[in-house]
Design a protein around this motif. Structure first.
Motif, mmCIF file in Angstrom:
data_model
loop_
_atom_site.group_PDB
_atom_site.id
_atom_site.type_symbol
_atom_site.label_atom_id
_atom_site.label_comp_id
_atom_site.label_asym_id
_atom_site.label_seq_id
_atom_site.Cartn_x
_atom_site.Cartn_y
_atom_site.Cartn_z
ATOM 1 N N GLU A 1 0.769 -1.113 0.087
ATOM 2 C CA GLU A 1 -0.148 -0.009 0.086
ATOM 3 C C GLU A 1 0.920 1.191 0.007
ATOM 4 O O GLU A 1 0.411 2.444 -0.570
ATOM 5 N N ASP A 2 2.071 1.180 0.419
ATOM 6 C CA ASP A 2 3.025 2.337 0.393
ATOM 7 C C ASP A 2 3.785 2.367 -0.832
ATOM 8 O O ASP A 2 4.732 3.481 -0.939
ATOM 9 N N GLY A 3 3.249 1.687 -1.947
ATOM 10 C CA GLY A 3 3.871 1.985 -3.285
ATOM 11 C C GLY A 3 5.254 1.581 -3.560
ATOM 12 O O GLY A 3 5.796 1.613 -4.331
ATOM 13 N N ILE A 4 5.819 0.819 -2.207
ATOM 14 C CA ILE A 4 7.030 0.253 -2.430
ATOM 15 C C ILE A 4 7.356 -1.147 -3.138
ATOM 16 O O ILE A 4 6.376 -1.870 -2.898
ATOM 17 N N LEU A 5 8.234 -1.245 -4.192
ATOM 18 C CA LEU A 5 8.277 -2.512 -4.293
ATOM 19 C C LEU A 5 8.998 -3.784 -3.764
ATOM 20 O O LEU A 5 9.861 -3.432 -2.869
ATOM 21 N N PHE A 6 8.459 -4.702 -3.529
ATOM 22 C CA PHE A 6 8.825 -5.680 -2.603
ATOM 23 C C PHE A 6 8.950 -7.093 -3.285
ATOM 24 O O PHE A 6 9.335 -7.883 -2.628
ATOM 25 N N GLU A 7 8.392 -7.233 -4.350
ATOM 26 C CA GLU A 7 8.249 -8.479 -5.078
ATOM 27 C C GLU A 7 8.352 -8.452 -6.598
ATOM 28 O O GLU A 7 7.623 -7.654 -7.072
ATOM 29 N N GLY B 1 12.173 -15.816 -0.547
ATOM 30 C CA GLY B 1 11.994 -15.391 0.843
ATOM 31 C C GLY B 1 10.762 -15.140 1.156
ATOM 32 O O GLY B 1 10.194 -15.199 2.245
ATOM 33 N N ASN B 2 9.718 -14.955 -0.051
ATOM 34 C CA ASN B 2 8.389 -14.336 0.410
ATOM 35 C C ASN B 2 7.202 -15.379 0.178
ATOM 36 O O ASN B 2 6.156 -15.139 0.262
ATOM 37 N N GLN B 3 7.596 -16.689 0.035
ATOM 38 C CA GLN B 3 6.563 -17.510 -0.571
ATOM 39 C C GLN B 3 5.429 -17.660 0.582
ATOM 40 O O GLN B 3 4.237 -17.874 0.193
ATOM 41 N N ASP B 4 5.737 -17.623 1.731
ATOM 42 C CA ASP B 4 4.584 -18.062 2.948
ATOM 43 C C ASP B 4 4.207 -16.582 2.988
ATOM 44 O O ASP B 4 2.830 -16.540 3.270
ATOM 45 N N ALA B 5 4.844 -15.392 3.013
ATOM 46 C CA ALA B 5 4.265 -14.159 3.278
ATOM 47 C C ALA B 5 3.306 -13.706 2.390
ATOM 48 O O ALA B 5 2.227 -13.388 2.632
ATOM 49 N N ILE B 6 3.553 -14.012 0.997
ATOM 50 C CA ILE B 6 2.705 -13.589 0.200
ATOM 51 C C ILE B 6 1.269 -14.246 0.126
ATOM 52 O O ILE B 6 0.516 -13.907 0.002
ATOM 53 N N ASN B 7 1.384 -15.625 0.394
ATOM 54 C CA ASN B 7 0.071 -16.487 0.522
ATOM 55 C C ASN B 7 -0.550 -15.979 1.490
ATOM 56 O O ASN B 7 -1.844 -15.722 1.672
ATOM 57 N N ALA B 8 0.071 -15.550 2.938
ATOM 58 C CA ALA B 8 -0.762 -15.045 3.895
ATOM 59 C C ALA B 8 -1.275 -13.771 3.343
ATOM 60 O O ALA B 8 -2.405 -13.340 4.068
ATOM 61 N N LEU B 9 -0.607 -12.918 2.747
ATOM 62 C CA LEU B 9 -1.100 -11.486 2.406
ATOM 63 C C LEU B 9 -2.429 -11.688 1.625
ATOM 64 O O LEU B 9 -3.305 -11.388 1.629
ATOM 65 N N PHE B 10 -2.166 -12.742 0.574
ATOM 66 C CA PHE B 10 -3.394 -12.992 -0.328
ATOM 67 C C PHE B 10 -4.529 -13.402 0.422
ATOM 68 O O PHE B 10 -5.977 -12.962 0.232
#
Lengths: 96, 394, 219, 960
Positions: D676-682, D701-710
């Motif tokens: 939401e802060d417009g920062i590229l993270f992935e 590094g983001n596989q679990d985090a992105i699933n949780a975010l979704f």
């Protein structure tokens, strides 16, 4: 290991099993002023006392839920599903 | 040393918070001739972060804003003992920031080079060079996260944190400021957009200027004047071990392992790690902290396995989105200033924070040094770049 | 093409006798089946059931879908299970089920489920499955997880989701076994950790000839 | 003279076990297996154990329960071991600490002579002017500072540390009469109980009492002496299978939600109890008088323990100072063991004698009423005491003695109660520091509320145990007038400057008073300034004295005395115990192909928790394999998420900054994610596999985090889609190089031709009957296919492809090689080349944003970033072929000032020159612009900004 948070599905677990997201906030409308957006993204009530927060049971059922917690002592918190959030707070939460 | 006073009816400046920052502010204000100043402390001076940090000083930040500011702070620290006639036991031991991955090493190199460019003594060391200076460190590939290198910062070190608080308090008091312990600010009154008075448990005093310098408690103080902050208050925990013959003569920090340690002149190892992952104001320490710290420190120094923890505690950190503070007037309220958002890096900033806050209040405008730390940057989305280099507290 | 267990690295370091089972290469025994039996009856054993079928169902109609796999599954409470010899339906939450089955049965099961009403994922290869057996397995668990797994509290048929040696897992308790389903990529780490704390409480690895897959009947 | 006793007039003596011997400071000491180091040393007349922290004063055993610094010794080179609590072992080496050259003759003891000359807080007042003095002074201070010596040889590093968990219904801390009774109370309610005591055996102080039990509600215990009664009670409890007992186990912390932390040897116990009953008891009160720290001054319970548990008589000519009948009990035990009790100094005024007092009088032991000790004499061992009025002033009598027993009442061990978040307060009626009203789930019972008779403790304990079992309100504790022990004044005003309040840190009454006068009048400030209570005992010995003295000296009434915060751990606990076994740290994640990499002789790279192949030969060489032949890399660590359902497109529109309405089946696209802060993270790829079914890859590094975010967005935004996290279900490899098509065509039935399967397209097919999906993407800059397939085939598939690819010269390559390959193509890696403040526009991936959508995550901030223009920019650059290769992270300079930084820098084996990505100011980012990179050694090199990839800028190889 520290205090135990009550997952609405799994029950009481050490807080280390959970991921804290943030206090419950109202997502502005897409066309809101930018200041509303900076408020949403950056600013926080950061209550010393009770607040409603988003938590994720990372090491358990992997569910998102809300907990109303006293940030001064972590005791007597109430946790519940998002669908059980009072409708008016949900409307305020916007975005739906 | 310092005395207990009755509250006066009026002060020019009321500083809320009797920590190192608030007391330094009072001291530097007095040096500028502003002496009708009260420091209001709810508990005892140094109760908050000033007495709960791990007393590490360094200036090897990543951004120009950060490096210049902390370098000024370190310079002020250097002469502080003489200026305040109080031995602060500044122990310039040299400061290691260890990197355990190629990405971390890259970040350390950036810091080293930015430091050098701004005249701050920092350089990169490879594992063998580290081993020469820290003979007991494990640089083999056996640890879960092996050591890849370190940023070494010779001017960094440790100081007696409580002494800094007391020395500033005495210095401020001697120049005419008043320190009120056990004095709780219950409300801040604003009239016509201007600060008018402060209500305390000992009565109401009128004033022209109020500075909130309460770190972890900032959000609560600012709520009294309806100012919202971009702060989230997290606990940061620390421990000391029992006393051992001095063995470690440097400050060692590991970003990946989230730990830092140093050894005081009393022989205790002072240890800390990253912030707790959820907000909390209770300052209650946890077993989990002891366990994770121990597991991590033994990765670096296996010989410490039979070193015993003697005491643990927690302090509060007011984390900001860009890991940089706010030192700023608040446009909406004339005469109200915020000094906060110090996260895990506040103690080492005390002199520069106090010095610049005093300048800001005296001149009605922030000195160039702290312009990047203005409140409005969050409204304008102009953040400082320290988050990118954020390692643990240190 | 042969399917390999996430413990294939462990198998290399043991005098293990491998067997092929439903397309999987899995440990038949760890060199001394007799010893394994003794530990199963007197100490504790750790077996690898990673080859069992594992299907996750999620969504608001997960219960309906679960009913298509085993009759009665829609009626079980969260954190409880329903099983027969060949399969078990674990209800993880109101909206999540994990169906376990004998290796090879998963294809049939996947066909039985209406994929439109629920999110169906074949997790067979995604998840490892370690099984603790033997009378002293409680002692291994008491050194491994911060979950209260006392037998009078977590009775047979219970399902717990928590972490063990910092690895997230689903623990399914049957009368004779504690079945630990966990991310495949952490399987070897979890095995190492369990064996490590198992020293002193008679924990030995064992193959499926000693502990054949069985979900035991009952609610 | 101390000695071992063989008979006692009033009680049975313990079985001492086998004989053995050990070394203390090089001398042989004879002992029994039941001995603690301290009891053995006292029996051998080794009273002098150590020297004090600051003044190096001689110190000896004091309470024998290991609460103070006196007990710290080095055992077998391990520092700071509690002599009081450590059982002797045959042949062990015990050494005194903080002494040089020896404990008997310590040169630093000269400090002691200086005491009157050193001002309070002298460290703060000296050595700082002029500035250069301090480093020199500090160097000297560090030479003599500290207690034990850390064993840097690491000899014991491999000790086996274990962690254990327990979940009792009721956890009882303290196995004295009240703790035992509490356990009984809870057991009687059918609960599972864990009873913990830090002594070698249960029983608490009752083990030292020869007083007969009377009026006990457990009638079986009546009429027998307490030390026998308590053993009977223990036997009774031991029959209950719901009870687990841990002895020699110290509870060092009480944390939130009744988490009890305990240690036994190398074991850490983490106990989560429904209810906790704290029955920690009380210890002898500290008395402040001149030279109150001399060896030969012991607490009453210490002396009783030595006699009744170790058959050791710690002195011959003894003086007992007391304020209660307990002192007379101790005197009787001494007398019965053969000691000469010179005098009993009773602080109370004459009145009716208690039972023991009568017995003592009958033994013709002189009793002096209304007096107390004013000062002690003797250096390495006490040889005389002066006594005088309680009000202070001149002392009027002296007694020669080699043992002074302090029986002046008890301080409750409130530390654990206080960790439950309640500060102790001075209870002026009971004359103790006391904690009332614990939080729910916590109970306390016994001497911690003031000492009482066995039978009262028994009743109270049982009630507490019952209340804890039933979660009832805590029962009240009452104390009658005759149970209350008078507290002597906090300080006896008498001559001298060696009234030690805090023995651990060597703080005297004079120093404390002077500090208060300087303004340190808050008890917490006073503690920090004087360092009182900050030593090894953490105030356990002195917190009561400190609080009471501070109250008096700051002019508030003693009744308002509040001690400083009591923090965990209650007793020292080592890092080894806390850390436990290594597997607890951070488990390793392995890909399904892990074993194959080992077969190839891989060098692994730690990528977070993952082990990934770094390279197999060397990365520069491996680049050549890909550029000139065929390579394969394991990319199983990619996050892999499948999205389908009626709202799939709407969901993607919301979650990702691009648009997907015209995204056809069979296509693959580069995709970025912003917050939401417009920062590229992935970043990653997204493919349209089948109608309405999308497949998204994310970085490792983001596989679990992105699933949780979704999952979170699905919940709050209510899209009708199914999100499947297939990150672990699928393994993946990237087969790349000009020969990849020809190779793969051999294995699959679909048409792999460029026309049928163009660049940035995806296909589903099978290889050797295993279902696979192909993604034709170009991270390496060569023709290449990412192949995803079920994880269980990881090893087989890899081996199959390696075997089948042999004729095409297929070689494995690692992550480091891939980093060079992608750098030759100018591709960024989020998190490596971007950071927490990088907008996609500045990072050069603004092309992936289509912001003319109603709403999507990050829209407002992206608009803001776009409108305000670029400050900085990430650019690809190249160096002159002769320039050295900068390290990752070095600075970009302009006129000596920082203007940016290099994020990725490598030698390009293909172009034979240094290449990289760097952040520069936007005005420096024009194509062809030169900028300066400062190397770590200070040398400057010139880099040239490129507007294209250094390798195959048109992408002909990718698209061919």
């Amino acid at each position: 290991m520290s205090f135990q948070l009550n997952c609405p599905n799994c029950g009481k677990r050490a807080v280390s099993e959970f991921t804290f997201k943030s206090e419950l906030k109202i997502r502005p409308a897409a066309d809101a002023d930018f200041s509303e957006w900076t408020d949403y993204v950056y600013f926080r009530e950061n209550n010393m006392g009770r607040q409603v927060e988003w938590w994720y049971h990372r090491s358990g059922c992997q569910s998102w839920f809300l907990a109303e917690r006293d940030t001064l002592n972590n005791t007597d918190h109430r946790s519940f599903w998002y669908e059980d959030l009072e409708q008016n707070s949900k409307d305020k939460n916007g975005g739906n | 040393m310092w005395n207990n006073h009755e509250l006066k009816k009026n002060y020019d400046v009321v500083i809320i918070g009797g920590g190192a920052h608030g007391l330094a502010t009072a001291y530097y204000l007095a040096k500028l001739g502003i002496t009708n100043v009260a420091v209001m402390e709810q508990k005892f001076i140094g109760y908050g972060g000033s007495g709960r940090n791990t007393a590490i000083l360094r200036s090897n930040y990543r951004t120009e804003e950060g490096i210049k500011f902390y370098d000024q702070s370190l310079s002020l620290y250097e002469d502080l003992a003489g200026e305040l006639d109080f031995n602060l036991m500044f122990s310039r031991q040299g400061h290691f920031t260890l990197g355990h991955s190629t990405a971390a090493v890259s970040g350390l190199v950036t810091r080293a080079e930015n430091n050098k460019a701004l005249g701050v003594d920092s350089y990169f060391l490879d594992p063998l060079e580290i081993k020469k200076m820290l003979p007991e460190i494990d640089i083999s590939d056996h640890p879960r996260f092996p050591v890849h290198g370190a940023l070494y910062h010779p001017p960094g070190g440790i100081i007696r944190h409580d002494a800094v608080v007391w020395a500033y308090a005495r210095g401020a008091e001697r120049k005419g400021a008043q320190i009120h312990q056990l004095t709780e600010v219950q409300d801040i009154l604003v009239e016509n957009g201007k600060v008018s008075s402060v209500v305390t448990n000992r009565g109401t005093v009128s004033c022209n200027t109020v500075i909130s310098v309460v770190a972890g408690w900032s959000s609560e103080v600012c709520k009294k004047v309806n100012i919202k902050l971009p702060f989230v208050t997290h606990p940061l925990q620390a421990l000391v071990t029992q006393s051992y013959k001095p063995w470690l003569n440097h400050v060692v920090v590991s970003g990946t392992l989230h730990i830092y340690l140093s050894q005081t002149d009393r022989g205790e190892l002072v240890c800390g790690n990253g912030i707790d992952t959820y907000p909390h104001y209770g300052m209650r320490s946890t077993l989990g902290f002891l366990e994770s710290y121990a597991a991590h420190v033994l990765e670096l120094f296996p010989v410490l396995h039979n070193v015993a923890v003697q005491r643990q505690w927690a302090g509060l950190c007011d984390m900001t989105p860009d890991y940089s503070p706010i030192i700023s007037p608040i446009d909406e309220i004339n005469g109200f200033y915020v000094n906060g958002g110090w996260g895990t890096y506040g103690f080492k900033a005390s002199p520069a924070s106090g010095y610049n806050t005093a300048q800001m209040v005296a001149n009605g405008k922030a000195p160039k040094m702290i312009e990047p730390f203005r409140y409005n940057r969050f409204v304008e989305n102009r953040l400082v770049g320290e988050k990118a280099a954020a390692s643990v507290g240190s | 093409m042969i399917k390999t267990s996430p413990l294939s690295g462990i198998y290399r370091n043991h005098p293990v006798k491998l067997t092929e089972f439903s397309g999987w290469q899995i440990a038949d025994n760890f060199g001394n089946a007799e010893r394994e039996l003794i530990h199963l009856s007197q100490g504790s054993v750790l077996a690898d059931w990673s080859h069992i079928g594992k299907i996750s169902l999620s969504g608001s109609d997960a219960a309906k879908a679960a009913e298509q796999t085993i009759t009665g599954a829609s009626k079980i409470e969260p954190l409880r299970s329903l099983s027969n010899q060949n399969m078990a339906a674990l209800r993880l939450t109101r909206n999540d089920y994990l169906i376990l089955c004998q290796s090879g049965m998963e294809t049939d099961l996947l066909e039985k489920i209406d994929h439109k009403i629920t999110t169906v994922i074949d997790q067979t290869g995604a998840l490892g499955c370690l099984v603790l057996g033997g009378p002293r397995r409680d002692e291994v668990l008491q050194r491994s997880t911060a979950m209260d797994l006392r037998r009078d509290r977590v009775i047979a048929g219970s399902v717990i989701q928590s972490s063990i040696h910092t690895v997230s897992m689903t623990l399914y308790r049957t009368k004779h076994f504690d079945i630990i389903i966990h991310p495949r990529n952490l399987s070897e780490s979890l095995y190492d950790a369990l064996m490590d704390v198992g020293i002193g409480v008679g924990l030995v690895p064992c193959g499926i000839s000693t502990v054949p897959v069985s979900f035991e009947e009952g609610k | 003279m101390a000695k071992r006793i063989t008979t006692h007039q009033y009680c049975d003596l313990p079985d001492l076990g086998e004989r053995l011997s050990f070394k203390f400071n090089g001398k042989n000491i004879k002992a029994f297996t039941s001995d603690s180091i301290t009891s053995a040393l006292i029996a051998s007349e080794k009273t002098l154990l150590t020297r004090s922290f600051k003044y190096h004063r001689p110190r000896g055993a004091y309470d024998v329960f290991g609460q103070g610094h006196e007990s710290l010794v080095t055992v077998n080179k391990e520092p700071n071991i509690l002599a009081d609590r450590t059982r002797v072992e045959d042949g062990m080496f015990v050494e005194s600490q903080n002494v040089w050259p020896s404990v008997d003759f310590d040169i630093a003891a000269v400090n002691d002579v200086l005491v009157p000359m050193l001002p309070n807080g002298f460290y703060y007042k000296m050595f700082h002017k002029p500035k250069w003095i301090w480093p020199i002074a500090e160097h000297q201070i560090r030479k003599v500072a500290g207690l034990g010596k850390i064993d840097v040889t690491g000899k014991h590093v491999d000790r086996r540390y274990e962690k254990h968990y327990r979940f009792p219904d009721v956890c009882v801390v303290g196995g004295g009469p009240s703790g035992l009774a509490a356990a009984k109370g809870a057991l009687d309610e059918g609960k599972q109980v864990l009873l913990i005591d830090d002594n070698p055996e249960l029983g608490g102080h009752a083990l030292h009492s020869i007083l007969p039990v009377v009026n006990c509600s457990n009638s079986a215990l009546n009429g027998i002496p307490e030390y026998k009664a308590v053993k009977k009670l223990i036997e009774e409890l031991a029959e209950n299978t719901n009870l687990e007992v841990m002895v020699n186990t110290s509870v060092f912390g009480l944390y939130e939600d009744n988490l009890v932390a305990a240690q036994c040897d190398a074991n850490l116990f983490k106990i989560r109890a429904e209810s906790v009953v704290l029955a920690p008891g009380a210890t002898d009160r500290h008395l402040v008088f001149e030279n109150n720290d001399r060896p030969g001054i012991l607490t009453a319970r210490g002396v009783e323990n030595l006699i009744m548990c170790h058959a050791v008589l710690p002195g011959k000519d003894t003086v007992v100072v007391t304020t209660h009948d307990g002192g007379f009990h101790t005197a009787l035990l001494l007398k019965g063991a053969g000691a000469n009790v010179v005098a009993i100094i009773d602080g109370r005024e004459p009145g009716s004698d208690g039972e023991f007092e009568k017995q003592v009088r009958n033994l013709a032991i002189p009793i002096y009423k209304g007096l107390t000790v004013h000062s002690a004499h003797g250096k390495k061992r006490i040889n005389r005491v002066d006594v005088g009025p309680i009000s202070g002033g001149d002392s009027h009598q002296s007694f020669d003695c080699d043992l002074l027993v302090m029986a002046v009442g008890f301080k409750p061990q409130v530390n654990l109660l206080s960790m439950g978040r309640k500060r102790p307060e001075w209870d002026s009626q009971r004359q103790i520091l006391r904690v009332n009203d614990l939080p729910s789930g916590m109970y306390s019972t016994g001497d911690v509320h003031g000492t009482a008779s066995f039978s009262r403790l028994y009743t109270e304990g049982t009630d507490s145990g019952k209340a804890a079992a039933l979660n009832d309100d805590a029962p009240k504790t009452e104390r009658t007038a005759d149970e209350i022990i008078m507290a002597l004044p906090a300080d006896i005003e008498s001559a001298g400057t060696h009234h030690f309040i805090c023995k651990c840190m060597d703080v005297t009454r004079t120093e404390a008073k002077a500090s208060i006068d300087e303004g340190y009048d808050q008890v917490e400030s006073l503690k920090r300034y004087s360092s009182m209570g900050m030593g090894p005992c953490q105030g356990k010995a002195c917190h009561e004295a400190v609080a009471r003295l501070a109250a008096i000296d700051t002019g508030i009434s003693e009744a308002k005395a509040v001690p400083t915060t009591m923090r965990p751990p209650f007793s020292g606990v080592s890092f080894g115990v806390l850390a436990g076994r290594a597997p607890h740290l951070s488990p390793i994640r392995r890909t399904p192909i892990h074993q194959c990499h080992i077969d190839h002789g891989v060098k692994f790279l730690d990528a977070g928790q993952w082990k990934r192949p770094d390279s197999y030969t060397n990365p520069q060489e491996e680049v050549g394999f890909v550029r000139n032949g065929l390579g394969m890399i394991d990319v199983s660590t990619l996050g892999k998420i499948e999205i389908n359902g009626p709202d799939a497109v709407a969901f993607l529109h919301f979650m990702l900054p691009a648009k997907y309405a015209k995204f056809e089946v069979g296509r693959t696209r580069y995709s970025i994610m912003v917050g939401e802060d417009g920062i590229l993270f992935e970043d990653g790829t997204i493919s349209h596999l089948e109608q309405g079914k999308y497949y998204l890859t994310t970085t490792t590094g983001n596989q679990d985090a992105i699933n949780a975010l979704f999952q979170w967005w699905l919940l709050v935004e209510d899209f009708d889609v199914q999100v499947k996290n297939l990150s672990l279900a699928n393994a993946a490899v990237n087969v790349t190089g000009a020969a990849s098509r020809e190779f793969l065509q051999k294995l699959v039935e679909i048409d792999m031709s460029n026309k049928a399967f163009p660049y940035m397209h995806c296909r589903q097919t099978s290889i050797a009957d295993v279902p696979v999906s192909f993604y034709r993407i170009g991270f390496t800059g060569e023709l290449g296919y990412e192949i995803h397939f079920p994880a269980e085939y990881g090893e087989s598939m890899w081996r199959y492809l390696m075997t089948e690819g042999e004729t095409f010269g297929i070689k494995p390559f690692g992550v480091e090689t891939q980093r060079i390959l992608r750098l030759e193509k100018g591709h960024l890696i989020p998190g490596t080349d971007s950071d927490a403040l990088s907008s996609p526009y500045e990072t050069g991936v603004g092309f992936a944003i289509k912001d003319d959508k109603v709403d999507f995550v990050g829209k407002a901030f992206l608009k803001h970033f776009k409108d305000r223009g670029l400050d900085n920019k990430l650019v690809p650059y190249q160096l002159d072929p002769s320039s050295p290769i900068p390290d990752d992270g070095v600075a970009v300079l302009e006129n000596g000032e920082i203007a940016g930084r290099v994020t990725s820098s490598r030698m390009s084996p293909t172009m034979k020159r240094g290449i990289g990505l760097a952040w520069v100011r936007n005005d420096m980012s024009g194509s062809g612009n030169n900028f300066t990179i400062r190397l770590a050694d200070g040398q400057d090199v010139t880099a040239t900004v490129l507007d294209h990839a250094v390798y195959d800028p048109e992408g002909l190889r990718l698209k061919s």
